[in-house]
Scaffold this motif. Structure first.
Motif, PDB file in Angstrom:
ATOM      1  N   PRO A  57     -27.990   1.875   2.866  1.00  0.00           N
ATOM      2  CA  PRO A  57     -27.016   2.187   3.912  1.00  0.00           C
ATOM      3  C   PRO A  57     -25.712   2.702   3.308  1.00  0.00           C
ATOM      4  CG  PRO A  57     -27.576  -0.177   3.898  1.00  0.00           C
ATOM      5  CD  PRO A  57     -28.266   0.439   2.736  1.00  0.00           C
ATOM      6  N   ASP A  62     -19.838   5.664  -1.093  1.00  0.00           N
ATOM      7  CA  ASP A  62     -19.771   4.191  -1.029  1.00  0.00           C
ATOM      8  C   ASP A  62     -20.695   3.544  -2.043  1.00  0.00           C
ATOM      9  OD1 ASP A  62     -18.080   4.344   1.118  1.00  0.00           O
ATOM     10  OD2 ASP A  62     -19.727   4.345   2.581  1.00  0.00           O
ATOM     11  N   ALA A  93     -30.048  -8.983   0.637  1.00  0.00           N
ATOM     12  CA  ALA A  93     -31.037 -10.018   0.325  1.00  0.00           C
ATOM     13  C   ALA A  93     -30.444 -11.201  -0.432  1.00  0.00           C
ATOM     14  CB  ALA A  93     -32.147  -9.396  -0.514  1.00  0.00           C
ATOM     15  N   GLY A  94     -29.191 -11.034  -0.901  1.00  0.00           N
ATOM     16  CA  GLY A  94     -28.610 -12.061  -1.769  1.00  0.00           C
ATOM     17  C   GLY A  94     -29.138 -11.962  -3.176  1.00  0.00           C
ATOM     18  N   LEU A  95     -29.654 -10.778  -3.521  1.00  0.00           N
ATOM     19  CA  LEU A  95     -30.245 -10.570  -4.853  1.00  0.00           C
ATOM     20  C   LEU A  95     -29.326  -9.757  -5.762  1.00  0.00           C
ATOM     21  CD1 LEU A  95     -33.923  -9.798  -3.759  1.00  0.00           C
ATOM     22  CD2 LEU A  95     -33.006 -11.950  -4.668  1.00  0.00           C
ATOM     23  N   SER A  99     -24.892  -4.667  -6.903  1.00  0.00           N
ATOM     24  CA  SER A  99     -24.006  -5.112  -7.993  1.00  0.00           C
ATOM     25  C   SER A  99     -24.651  -4.846  -9.347  1.00  0.00           C
ATOM     26  CB  SER A  99     -23.733  -6.610  -7.867  1.00  0.00           C
ATOM     27  OG  SER A  99     -23.230  -6.901  -6.583  1.00  0.00           O
ATOM     28  N   THR A 174     -22.676 -10.087   3.641  1.00  0.00           N
ATOM     29  CA  THR A 174     -21.838 -11.108   2.996  1.00  0.00           C
ATOM     30  C   THR A 174     -20.821 -11.644   4.014  1.00  0.00           C
ATOM     31  OG1 THR A 174     -22.146  -9.930   0.920  1.00  0.00           O
ATOM     32  CG2 THR A 174     -20.381 -11.538   0.960  1.00  0.00           C
TER      33      THR A 174
HETATM   34  N1  LIG Z   1     -26.597   0.893  -5.362  1.00  0.00           N
HETATM   35  C1  LIG Z   1     -26.618   0.209  -4.223  1.00  0.00           C
HETATM   36  N2  LIG Z   1     -27.733  -0.422  -3.820  1.00  0.00           N
HETATM   37  C2  LIG Z   1     -27.751  -1.143  -2.681  1.00  0.00           C
HETATM   38  N3  LIG Z   1     -26.707  -1.273  -1.852  1.00  0.00           N
HETATM   39  C3  LIG Z   1     -25.556  -0.668  -2.209  1.00  0.00           C
HETATM   40  C4  LIG Z   1     -25.472   0.094  -3.403  1.00  0.00           C
HETATM   41  N4  LIG Z   1     -24.225   0.566  -3.495  1.00  0.00           N
HETATM   42  C5  LIG Z   1     -23.562   0.136  -2.417  1.00  0.00           C
HETATM   43  N5  LIG Z   1     -24.339  -0.603  -1.625  1.00  0.00           N
HETATM   44  C6  LIG Z   1     -23.930  -1.275  -0.377  1.00  0.00           C
HETATM   45  O1  LIG Z   1     -24.020  -2.696  -0.611  1.00  0.00           O
HETATM   46  C7  LIG Z   1     -24.655  -3.357   0.479  1.00  0.00           C
HETATM   47  C8  LIG Z   1     -25.625  -4.469   0.007  1.00  0.00           C
HETATM   48  O2  LIG Z   1     -25.576  -4.680  -1.361  1.00  0.00           O
HETATM   49  P1  LIG Z   1     -26.607  -5.629  -2.144  1.00  0.00           P
HETATM   50  O3  LIG Z   1     -25.941  -5.948  -3.434  1.00  0.00           O
HETATM   51  O4  LIG Z   1     -27.972  -5.060  -2.150  1.00  0.00           O
HETATM   52  O5  LIG Z   1     -26.586  -6.874  -1.187  1.00  0.00           O
HETATM   53  P2  LIG Z   1     -26.959  -8.344  -1.445  1.00  0.00           P
HETATM   54  O6  LIG Z   1     -26.423  -8.785  -2.779  1.00  0.00           O
HETATM   55  O7  LIG Z   1     -26.344  -9.112  -0.313  1.00  0.00           O
HETATM   56  O8  LIG Z   1     -28.447  -8.355  -1.378  1.00  0.00           O
HETATM   57  C9  LIG Z   1     -25.431  -2.280   1.215  1.00  0.00           C
HETATM   58  O9  LIG Z   1     -25.273  -2.476   2.588  1.00  0.00           O
HETATM   59  C10 LIG Z   1     -24.845  -0.955   0.768  1.00  0.00           C
HETATM   60  O10 LIG Z   1     -24.069  -0.368   1.779  1.00  0.00           O
END
Ligand SMILES: Nc1ncnc2c1ncn2[C@@H]1O[C@H](COP(=O)(O)OP(=O)(O)O)[C@@H](O)[C@H]1O
Ligand SMILES: C[C@@](CO)(OP(=O)(O)O)[C@H](O)COP(=O)(O)OP(=O)(O)OC[C@H]1O[C@@H](n2ccc(N)nc2=O)[C@H](O)[C@@H]1O
Length: 266
Positions: A57, A62, A93-95, A99, A174
């Motif tokens: 997304p 971004d 997913a909190g994975l 990042s 988050t």
């Molecule tokens: N390289 C990337 N991969 C996934 N999501 C990304 C990325 N860069 C920015 N984002 C943004 O970060 C959000 C979720 O990040 P992610 O780290 O996958 O979430 P989480 O740690 O909660 O699983 C997404 O909605 C997206 O808009």
């Protein structure tokens, strides 16, 4: 150059304090797992970002890799690059998938363009992109504290166990997970609890986000219950969810979960 950014799980997560900067102090154990994206960077005549695999997304600008490029470009004379990301780590997913991409992007640029950054310098750059980006620079099991971007080494090796990760067809942001959180100081720190036998973790180690997330998503609570039912020694939602992991002595039969969810046997 191609690198393979991996995911993490959180074993325990205590939100201990609200901070004046809008963040929260927390403590958690970050543990790397073997679900990976593929990140390729090649020199080009203009900056571009493409992706395949899971749909990410947000706009290209971004994306944390692109943000990482602009951040480094402020301090180093970098040529334009084409960035390609094959997305496999579930999102929301909190994975820590995004990042991890960001941190591996910094590592890749450091190697490819001989920037000469030390691990500490890369960690400082990474934490500017997001609290849990910093962990993925060293990418080894740690006790994390403050915003989740300060670390203490720990000895934790779960390779003798089978970890199963279940991703339901829901995403938790988050922001949603933090809504309704009441920070509470801890009596016993995870830094010590993680040394207790895994069989005791169930009664000792919790993830504070389960309280807020389970309220709106009964199916996530249900997955955790199902993993315990299937014989998990320890099970928890990872980070802010929506994924849930179980630690097993033997690979369990979780076919009944596979119809509705993505199940990773690690
Ligand atoms: N390289 C990337 N991969 C996934 N999501 C990304 C990325 N860069 C920015 N984002 C943004 O970060 C959000 C979720 O990040 P992610 O780290 O996958 O979430 P989480 O740690 O909660 O699983 C997404 O909605 C997206 O808009
Ligand atoms: C809370 C954790 C636990 O692992 O969730 P997951 O993303 O892993 O599920 C992470 O630390 C998330 O790290 P990350 O996703 O990098 O967070 P950031 O982008 O820096 O912050 C997103 C938002 O989360 C909140 N936030 C994040 C970290 C923190 N210690 N306190 C906070 O209050 C803030 O409102 C912030 O604006």
């Amino acid at each position: 150059m191609i690198l393979f950014p991996n995911a993490k799980i959180n074993i325990g997560l205590n939100i201990t304090e609200r901070r004046p900067d809008g963040y929260h102090n927390l403590e958690t154990i970050f543990y790397p797992i073997d679900i990976k994206d593929a990140l390729e960077v090649v020199k080009s005549d203009k900056l571009s970002f493409t992706s395949t695999g899971l749909e990410i997304p947000g706009l290209m600008e971004d994306n944390l890799c692109v943000k990482g490029y602009h951040m480094l470009k402020q301090d180093y004379d970098l040529p334009p690059v084409s960035i390609h990301l094959h997305k496999h780590i579930p999102i929301g997913a909190g994975l820590g998938g995004g990042s991890s991409d960001a941190a591996f992007f910094i590592r890749l640029m450091n190697d490819k363009f001989k920037l000469g950054l030390s691990v500490d310098e890369m960690t400082d750059y990474a934490r500017r992109l997001g609290a849990d980006c910093a962990f993925f620079i060293e990418n080894k099991p740690v006790f994390a504290f403050e915003r989740g971007d300060e670390f203490e080494s720990i000895k934790l090796d779960l390779s003798a166990y089978k970890i199963v990760l279940v991703m339901p067809p829901v995403h938790v942001s988050t922001g949603e997970a933090f809504r309704g959180i009441k920070p509470t100081p801890v009596k016993d720190s995870l830094f010590d609890l993680i040394n207790e036998p895994i069989a005791d973790w169930k009664k000792l180690i919790k993830n504070d986000f389960e309280q807020t997330v389970f309220k709106n998503h009964a199916e996530i609570r249900g997955i955790k219950a199902a993993l315990y039912e299937a014989g998990a020694i320890y099970s928890s939602m990872s980070g802010t969810g929506a994924s849930v992991f179980g630690i097993f002595a033997e690979t369990p039969d979780l076919k009944f979960l596979e119809e509705e969810n993505q199940v990773f046997y690690l």
